[in-house]
Design an enzyme around this catalytic site. Structure first.
Site, PDB file in Angstrom:
ATOM      1  N   GLY A 177      33.440   6.625  54.335  1.00 46.93           N
ATOM      2  CA  GLY A 177      33.852   6.712  52.786  1.00 46.93           C
ATOM      3  C   GLY A 177      32.584   6.326  52.344  1.00 46.93           C
ATOM      4  O   GLY A 177      31.785   5.581  52.748  1.00 46.93           O
TER       5      GLY A 177
ATOM      6  N   ALA B  91      29.540   1.820  46.779  1.00 50.98           N
ATOM      7  CA  ALA B  91      29.691   1.532  47.886  1.00 50.98           C
ATOM      8  C   ALA B  91      30.049   2.302  48.983  1.00 50.98           C
ATOM      9  O   ALA B  91      30.148   3.517  48.693  1.00 50.98           O
ATOM     10  CB  ALA B  91      30.982   0.507  47.966  1.00 50.98           C
TER      11      ALA B  91
ATOM     12  N   VAL C 216      31.978   2.636  52.933  1.00 53.15           N
ATOM     13  CA  VAL C 216      32.874   2.143  53.624  1.00 53.15           C
ATOM     14  C   VAL C 216      33.014   2.500  54.985  1.00 53.15           C
ATOM     15  O   VAL C 216      32.552   3.785  55.435  1.00 53.15           O
ATOM     16  CB  VAL C 216      34.382   2.343  53.227  1.00 53.15           C
TER      17      VAL C 216
ATOM     18  N   LYS D 280      33.320  -2.790  53.536  1.00 55.19           N
ATOM     19  CA  LYS D 280      33.120  -1.903  52.133  1.00 55.19           C
ATOM     20  C   LYS D 280      31.437  -2.643  52.099  1.00 55.19           C
ATOM     21  O   LYS D 280      31.479  -3.922  51.899  1.00 55.19           O
ATOM     22  CB  LYS D 280      33.807  -2.369  51.176  1.00 55.19           C
TER      23      LYS D 280
ATOM     24  N   ASP E 267      40.440   2.286  39.462  1.00 50.58           N
ATOM     25  CA  ASP E 267      39.930   3.444  40.368  1.00 50.58           C
ATOM     26  C   ASP E 267      40.993   3.890  41.264  1.00 50.58           C
ATOM     27  O   ASP E 267      40.508   3.962  42.585  1.00 50.58           O
ATOM     28  CB  ASP E 267      38.679   2.825  41.117  1.00 50.58           C
TER      29      ASP E 267
END
Length: 135
Positions: free
Chosen positions: A15, A20, A22, A37, A131
């Site tokens: 991700g 950030a 992941v 993360k 989020d």
């Protein structure tokens, strides 16, 4: 392969966002996979942002719900702040929607129920998630 704090082998990026990335990572001490993360380097130079990231990690680590991933660890290595969490296998809601299109009402209710139970648990601990998204 990158290794974080001589413990987490970063295997595959799973991700990415503005703040950030992941990674699927192998925990060499506990011999299990985890989600790691990594805070974007640009944000890691802002002491206020890093303090907020760490505060959120501590709060999330205090949650215990089947609808919220478990936080295992957090810290900083080589100037990069990180958060280690339970790795949940499977496809995201965004991927499911791309694959099948519209969901049946019963599927929608089941998914929303799980999300709402997780949010309720967080809210009971004074945490507001800012989020929520299908990915």
């Amino acid at each position: 392969m990158d290794v974080l704090v001589d413990r987490y082998e970063l295997r595959e990026q799973i991700g990415a966002g503005a703040m950030a990335t992941v990674w699927r990572a192998w925990d060499t001490r506990l011999h299990r996979f985890a989600a790691v993360k990594l805070l974007a380097r640009a944000l890691g130079t802002d002491p206020g942002f890093v303090a907020r990231f760490e505060r959120e990690a501590r709060h999330a680590a205090g949650l215990n719900s089947p609808n919220i991933v478990t936080v295992f660890d957090f810290g900083t290595d080589a100037g990069v702040s990180y958060l280690v969490m339970e790795l949940i296998e499977g496809e995201s809601l965004a991927d499911l929607l791309r694959r099948v299109g519209q969901l049946e009402p019963s599927q929608t209710i089941q998914i929303c129920s799980g999300v709402l139970h997780g949010l309720e648990s967080a809210h009971q601990h004074g945490i507001v998630h800012r989020d929520i998204k299908p990915s």
